[in-house]
Design a protein around this motif. Sequence first.
Motif, PDB file in Angstrom:
ATOM      1  N   MET A   1       0.813  -1.209   0.000  1.00 40.25           N
ATOM      2  CA  MET A   1       0.000   0.000   0.000  1.00 40.25           C
ATOM      3  C   MET A   1       0.847   1.259   0.000  1.00 40.25           C
ATOM      4  SD  MET A   1      -3.003  -1.395   2.490  1.00 40.25           S
ATOM      5  CE  MET A   1      -1.889  -2.575   3.232  1.00 40.25           C
ATOM      6  N   ILE A   2       2.177   1.119  -0.007  1.00 40.08           N
ATOM      7  CA  ILE A   2       3.029   2.297  -0.095  1.00 40.08           C
ATOM      8  C   ILE A   2       3.923   2.233  -1.335  1.00 40.08           C
ATOM      9  CG2 ILE A   2       3.034   2.718   2.386  1.00 40.08           C
ATOM     10  CD1 ILE A   2       5.824   1.495   2.502  1.00 40.08           C
ATOM     11  N   SER A   3       3.580   1.345  -2.265  1.00 42.79           N
ATOM     12  CA  SER A   3       4.291   1.284  -3.537  1.00 42.79           C
ATOM     13  C   SER A   3       3.931   2.501  -4.378  1.00 42.79           C
ATOM     14  CB  SER A   3       3.923  -0.001  -4.285  1.00 42.79           C
ATOM     15  OG  SER A   3       4.423   0.014  -5.603  1.00 42.79           O
ATOM     16  N   ASP A   4       4.891   3.031  -5.159  1.00 40.66           N
ATOM     17  CA  ASP A   4       4.612   4.227  -5.943  1.00 40.66           C
ATOM     18  C   ASP A   4       3.481   4.008  -6.948  1.00 40.66           C
ATOM     19  OD1 ASP A   4       6.041   2.511  -7.538  1.00 40.66           O
ATOM     20  OD2 ASP A   4       7.699   3.877  -7.934  1.00 40.66           O
ATOM     21  N   THR A   5       3.440   2.820  -7.563  1.00 33.39           N
ATOM     22  CA  THR A   5       2.372   2.547  -8.523  1.00 33.39           C
ATOM     23  C   THR A   5       1.011   2.438  -7.833  1.00 33.39           C
ATOM     24  OG1 THR A   5       2.997   0.207  -8.371  1.00 33.39           O
ATOM     25  CG2 THR A   5       3.833   1.443 -10.245  1.00 33.39           C
ATOM     26  N   THR A   6       1.000   1.873  -6.639  1.00 33.27           N
ATOM     27  CA  THR A   6      -0.249   1.784  -5.872  1.00 33.27           C
ATOM     28  C   THR A   6      -0.755   3.170  -5.499  1.00 33.27           C
ATOM     29  OG1 THR A   6       0.311  -0.382  -4.950  1.00 33.27           O
ATOM     30  CG2 THR A   6      -1.296   0.928  -3.742  1.00 33.27           C
ATOM     31  N   ILE A   7       0.152   4.015  -5.042  1.00 31.38           N
ATOM     32  CA  ILE A   7      -0.216   5.381  -4.667  1.00 31.38           C
ATOM     33  C   ILE A   7      -0.775   6.128  -5.872  1.00 31.38           C
ATOM     34  CG2 ILE A   7       0.678   7.602  -3.869  1.00 31.38           C
ATOM     35  CD1 ILE A   7       2.799   5.943  -2.275  1.00 31.38           C
ATOM     36  N   ALA A   8      -0.113   5.984  -7.025  1.00 28.66           N
ATOM     37  CA  ALA A   8      -0.573   6.667  -8.241  1.00 28.66           C
ATOM     38  C   ALA A   8      -1.956   6.179  -8.655  1.00 28.66           C
ATOM     39  CB  ALA A   8       0.423   6.449  -9.369  1.00 28.66           C
ATOM     40  N   ALA A   9      -2.160   4.862  -8.598  1.00 31.59           N
ATOM     41  CA  ALA A   9      -3.437   4.289  -9.032  1.00 31.59           C
ATOM     42  C   ALA A   9      -4.585   4.720  -8.130  1.00 31.59           C
ATOM     43  CB  ALA A   9      -3.337   2.767  -9.071  1.00 31.59           C
ATOM     44  N   THR A  10      -4.376   4.637  -6.824  1.00 29.14           N
ATOM     45  CA  THR A  10      -5.470   4.948  -5.897  1.00 29.14           C
ATOM     46  C   THR A  10      -5.771   6.439  -5.855  1.00 29.14           C
ATOM     47  OG1 THR A  10      -3.863   4.990  -4.067  1.00 29.14           O
ATOM     48  CG2 THR A  10      -5.061   2.939  -4.432  1.00 29.14           C
ATOM     49  N   GLN A  11      -4.742   7.273  -5.888  1.00 28.38           N
ATOM     50  CA  GLN A  11      -4.969   8.705  -5.809  1.00 28.38           C
ATOM     51  C   GLN A  11      -5.583   9.251  -7.090  1.00 28.38           C
ATOM     52  OE1 GLN A  11      -4.591  10.769  -3.088  1.00 28.38           O
ATOM     53  NE2 GLN A  11      -4.328   8.796  -2.061  1.00 28.38           N
ATOM     54  N   SER A  12      -5.169   8.727  -8.241  1.00 27.22           N
ATOM     55  CA  SER A  12      -5.694   9.240  -9.502  1.00 27.22           C
ATOM     56  C   SER A  12      -7.139   8.818  -9.726  1.00 27.22           C
ATOM     57  CB  SER A  12      -4.821   8.776 -10.675  1.00 27.22           C
ATOM     58  OG  SER A  12      -4.804   7.363 -10.770  1.00 27.22           O
ATOM     59  N   LEU A  13      -7.513   7.657  -9.204  1.00 28.95           N
ATOM     60  CA  LEU A  13      -8.872   7.171  -9.401  1.00 28.95           C
ATOM     61  C   LEU A  13      -9.774   7.405  -8.192  1.00 28.95           C
ATOM     62  CD1 LEU A  13      -8.100   3.852 -11.293  1.00 28.95           C
ATOM     63  CD2 LEU A  13      -8.976   5.976 -12.227  1.00 28.95           C
ATOM     64  N   GLY A  14      -9.209   7.943  -7.114  1.00 28.55           N
ATOM     65  CA  GLY A  14     -10.022   8.304  -5.959  1.00 28.55           C
ATOM     66  C   GLY A  14     -10.559   7.129  -5.165  1.00 28.55           C
ATOM     67  N   CYS A  15      -9.800   6.029  -5.099  1.00 30.04           N
ATOM     68  CA  CYS A  15     -10.243   4.884  -4.309  1.00 30.04           C
ATOM     69  C   CYS A  15      -9.352   4.707  -3.080  1.00 30.04           C
ATOM     70  CB  CYS A  15     -10.248   3.603  -5.146  1.00 30.04           C
ATOM     71  SG  CYS A  15      -8.630   3.095  -5.747  1.00 30.04           S
ATOM     72  N   GLU A  16      -9.816   3.908  -2.147  1.00 29.76           N
ATOM     73  CA  GLU A  16      -9.090   3.706  -0.898  1.00 29.76           C
ATOM     74  C   GLU A  16      -7.978   2.671  -1.079  1.00 29.76           C
ATOM     75  OE1 GLU A  16      -9.475   5.311   1.923  1.00 29.76           O
ATOM     76  OE2 GLU A  16     -11.147   6.517   1.190  1.00 29.76           O
ATOM     77  N   LEU A  17      -6.886   2.875  -0.351  1.00 29.51           N
ATOM     78  CA  LEU A  17      -5.764   1.936  -0.413  1.00 29.51           C
ATOM     79  C   LEU A  17      -6.187   0.531  -0.011  1.00 29.51           C
ATOM     80  CD1 LEU A  17      -2.854   4.083   1.076  1.00 29.51           C
ATOM     81  CD2 LEU A  17      -2.932   3.115  -1.217  1.00 29.51           C
ATOM     82  N   LYS A  18      -7.004   0.436   1.040  1.00 29.26           N
ATOM     83  CA  LYS A  18      -7.401  -0.881   1.516  1.00 29.26           C
ATOM     84  C   LYS A  18      -8.265  -1.611   0.489  1.00 29.26           C
ATOM     85  CE  LYS A  18     -11.409   0.820   4.121  1.00 29.26           C
ATOM     86  NZ  LYS A  18     -12.097   0.812   5.432  1.00 29.26           N
ATOM     87  N   ASP A  19      -9.052  -0.856  -0.291  1.00 27.85           N
ATOM     88  CA  ASP A  19      -9.875  -1.483  -1.321  1.00 27.85           C
ATOM     89  C   ASP A  19      -9.014  -2.023  -2.450  1.00 27.85           C
ATOM     90  OD1 ASP A  19     -12.209  -0.883   0.056  1.00 27.85           O
ATOM     91  OD2 ASP A  19     -12.408   1.080  -0.902  1.00 27.85           O
ATOM     92  N   LYS A  20      -7.995  -1.254  -2.802  1.00 31.19           N
ATOM     93  CA  LYS A  20      -7.061  -1.730  -3.832  1.00 31.19           C
ATOM     94  C   LYS A  20      -6.330  -2.967  -3.347  1.00 31.19           C
ATOM     95  CE  LYS A  20      -2.933  -1.603  -6.137  1.00 31.19           C
ATOM     96  NZ  LYS A  20      -1.684  -2.311  -5.792  1.00 31.19           N
ATOM     97  N   PHE A  21      -5.974  -2.991  -2.062  1.00 30.96           N
ATOM     98  CA  PHE A  21      -5.306  -4.150  -1.477  1.00 30.96           C
ATOM     99  C   PHE A  21      -6.212  -5.385  -1.561  1.00 30.96           C
ATOM    100  CE2 PHE A  21      -4.607  -6.957   2.148  1.00 30.96           C
ATOM    101  CZ  PHE A  21      -3.242  -7.205   2.056  1.00 30.96           C
TER     102      PHE A  21
END
Length: 338
Positions: A172-192
């Motif tokens: 949840m602190i990977s640069d690609t994860t941060i970019a994906a979640t922030q750009s699409l407005g979703c929660e980190l835990k949901d992406k996880f």
Amino acid sequence: MTNFSKKTGNPYALIPLFIFIFTFLGAGIVLNDFYAFPSPVAVVVGIIAAFLLFKSSTDEKVATLIAGCGESKIMTMCLIYLLAGAFAVVSKAMGGVDAVVNLGISTIDVAYFPLGIFLIAGFLSTATGTSVGAIVALGPIAVTLADKSGASLPLISGALLGGSMFGDNLSMISDTTIAATQSLGCELKDKFKINLFIAFPAAVITVILFFYLGLNSEIVSVDLPKVGFEWIPIIPYILVIALALFGVNVFATLIIGTVLAGIIGFIGGSFTLMEFIQKTYEGFTGMTDIFLLSMLTGGLAAMVEKAGGINYLLHQIKKRIKNKKYSSSRNWCIGWFC
């Protein structure tokens, strides 16, 4: 540039974006090294193309570029990058990476080294947000283990690569994860959760396979030097993962993790207060490339959007949707533009 309706968009507005992509990919292929040509410079090439191709005034294009670079989601993403870099560097400096590695090596039987390497690499890359970092940290150790124990080097190398990629996919602190979640407005835990749903079955199969290979291994047990380890340096990693899973704000999660790692390192004598500050700044500077890439890409994307490129993509996607449920939806998003 030819005029197009606002509804259908302008396909030619995508040219600067393609110039950026092909410049970066082309340089990487030609030079056989995707790090040789800095990606922020490739974005600048695309921005220059946008300035040359788009019709609006220079002042208007500059204003659009700056507004895109400073867009709130872009800035949020960049600040998270800085904090993630600080956490990774400080936690490594206080001995967190070594503690994880030593814990695994000291508790794993020789026959199950491939399984152990896979699990250690998975945890380490999940906790630090980088598969490359896990590979660099564990690579020399994995080769040494294979050489001393007689285990298959290709098998251990595959376990290291697979575990690192698996953990990076979940982190949840990977640069690609941060970019994906922030750009699409979703929660980190949901992406996880979604990534876990996709990657976990493959990981379970891999673990079972490595366990079976270890169970039937004919490797003769050898005495390898056991390295002492401590649990305390591992706590910041576990805490960051736990806080992120519980939905704690990512800023608070990374700050708490960094401060805790700093306290542990200071008490344990890994660094002084000033060295902790320097390590924090080192983490910031280590994220310069991705920081600049995100900011400049945001500016380029804003220019492309204003010229009609994003509308063109949306129009083309909607034309190909056959399901009425989704074709009538007004919630289409591409990147951070909706």
